[in-house]
Design an enzyme around this catalytic site. Structure first.
Site, mmCIF file in Angstrom:
data_model
loop_
_atom_site.group_PDB
_atom_site.id
_atom_site.type_symbol
_atom_site.label_atom_id
_atom_site.label_comp_id
_atom_site.label_asym_id
_atom_site.label_seq_id
_atom_site.Cartn_x
_atom_site.Cartn_y
_atom_site.Cartn_z
ATOM 1 C CG PHE A 147 -6.252 2.909 1.076
ATOM 2 C CD1 PHE A 147 -6.902 4.122 1.225
ATOM 3 C CD2 PHE A 147 -7.026 1.767 0.902
ATOM 4 C CE1 PHE A 147 -8.294 4.203 1.209
ATOM 5 C CE2 PHE A 147 -8.410 1.840 0.874
ATOM 6 C CZ PHE A 147 -9.039 3.049 1.027
ATOM 7 C CB SER A 186 -5.691 -5.806 -2.516
ATOM 8 O OG SER A 186 -7.092 -5.641 -2.687
ATOM 9 C CE1 TYR A 256 -9.734 -8.043 -1.669
ATOM 10 C CE2 TYR A 256 -11.405 -9.621 -0.985
ATOM 11 C CZ TYR A 256 -10.097 -9.177 -0.953
ATOM 12 O OH TYR A 256 -9.161 -9.851 -0.219
ATOM 13 C CD GLN A 273 1.866 -14.070 -23.646
ATOM 14 O OE1 GLN A 273 0.649 -14.247 -23.606
ATOM 15 N NE2 GLN A 273 2.424 -12.912 -23.987
#
Length: 437
Positions: A147, A186, A256, A273
């Site tokens: 992208f 990102s 963002y 966890q």
């Protein structure tokens, strides 16, 4: 007199009989599929009506000769195109069969060599990280949906036995075996992450869940590339990692900012966890070669405008501040953080603060040219101050930036100048094929 009349009648009858025979002969030829034969002169007379002048006939003949020549040229052009296509195919086959020359890579045995996944590895920061890890001798797997990343950024490693490139969107699950993960996927510049805010949020939430799930399954260490944007428009200056931020959750930058905040939350939830080893880097403004030319951030904007002799536009009054670090310093910090045992978020940035107005003057001075600096309307939710507190990085990673601003800008300006020249050459070549008279 009577005899003469008789002779005339006989001759007339003979002529009529002869004409009738000729007519019958031609009729039989035509009905049998044949055509009456003509001499060269008769053929010309048959093509054009006898009413046409010799000038008209000569023009018609010239037109037909020209048309024939054009047809021959078109056929020759088609043959040339086919020949060029064959030559291009031969060149490609030669390129694939010719051994490529790579940068020298250190040899690591199987105990020390790691399989490292870099999401967004074809982007600006990711490609520089690929270079460092490849030179160190590790096996590097790049995952990118292109992208904002570009194959050109990593093409110099294509074909190397330690390198693999996968065209994949990390929003979808990925199943491979690795030892470490650098999660850089990102869009990072405002125009890119605002272009599709939902996709930006999905990349930073679902993409992070997929990365952490993969790390859990194969017991890999994972570094999450967060951002200084988690501090929003800060009320604390400089910003330490303990500051919780001042973010508008519904503003234009929220997709963002909040996406990265959720990414950090997910990382520590998996660490608590599922016992996943996580590292979180909060990255401040970074610049250097391979930046996207149209990413809309201050460094690329100012350099491009100066190189094109355009007006250098400063959003707002120019008093807002930023801290700029060179990309090689950031890569060193990311590798040091991954190698450390420190698990809390760490700021990676340059503590030397510059106002945007001062930075515009520096760019103008380094590039030269007649560009003038002009202020324009401020951007919505634009942070007014941005400076990292890198005490943690200094203490736990023994890291701090080394490349001076002037040196880094010289390298970046040289890269952008080459990119502009390459773009101009491409434009000229395109005009040769696509421009019409």
């Amino acid at each position: 007199m009577t005899a003469t009349k008789k002779r005339l009648k006989i001759v007339a009858a003979a002529i009529l009989t002869l004409l009738l025979l000729v007519y019958l002969y031609k009729a039989v030829r035509v009905s049998a599929g044949g055509m009456p034969s003509f001499s060269a002169g008769e053929e010309v007379q048959a093509r054009w009506p006898p009413t046409e002048s010799s000038l008209q006939r000569s023009l018609q003949m010239a037109y037909e000769e020209q048309s024939s020549m054009i047809r021959e040229q078109k056929e020759e052009l088609q043959r040339t195109r086919e020949h060029l296509a064959q030559l291009e195919e031969q060149i490609r086959s030669l390129q694939t069969s010719t051994p490529r020359k790579y940068q020298k890579v250190k040899y690591l045995n199987y105990k020390n060599r790691k399989r490292i996944l870099i999401t967004g590895g074809a982007g600006f920061v990711g490609s520089h990280l690929v270079d460092d890890l490849m030179v160190q001798g590790h096996e590097v797997i790049v995952v990118d949906n292109f992208f904002t990343g570009r194959k050109r950024n990593v093409e110099h490693w294509l074909g190397h036995e330690n390198f693999e490139l996968i065209h994949h969107d990390i929003v979808n699950p990925l199943f491979i075996e690795i030892d470490e993960i650098y999660h850089l996927a990102s869009p990072a510049s405002p125009p890119h992450y605002m272009y599709n805010p939902v996709k930006t949020i999905k990349t930073n939430t679902m993409g992070t869940i997929n990365v952490l799930g993969l790390a859990k399954r194969v017991m890999a260490k994972v570094l999450i590339a967060s951002t200084s944007e988690v501090y929003g428009d800060p009320t604390v200056h400089p910003q330490p990692e303990t500051y919780w931020g001042h973010v508008n959750p519904i503003g234009p930058r929220a997709c963002y900012d909040e996406g990265k905040r959720v990414s950090e939350t997910l990382s520590y939830a998996y660490a608590k966890q599922e016992k996943v080893q996580v590292r979180v880097a909060r990255i401040f403004n970074t610049y250097g070669p391979r930046m996207h030319m149209n990413d809309g951030r201050v460094v690329s904007n100012f350099i491009l405008q100066a190189l094109r002799n355009e007006t250098i536009t400063v959003y707002g009054n120019g008093k807002q501040t930023r801290s700029f670090q060179y990309v090689s310093d950031l890569v060193d910090g990311l590798i040091a953080l991954m190698s450390s045992n420190y698990t809390q978020p760490v700021n990676l940035g340059n503590p030397v603060e510059q106002t945007i107005g001062e930075f515009a003057q520096i760019i103008k001075k380094q590039v030269g040219g007649p560009s003038v600096i002009r202020q324009t309307k401020a951007m919505e939710d634009d942070p007014q101050r941005r400076k990292p507190d890198i005490t943690r990085a200094r203490h736990y990673l023994q890291w701090e930036p080394k490349v001076p601003l002037e040196t880094g800008l010289q390298r970046t300006i040289a890269y952008f100048r080459n990119e502009l020249a390459r773009s101009d050459r491409f434009q000229e070549s395109s005009n040769k094929y696509f421009d019409t008279p």
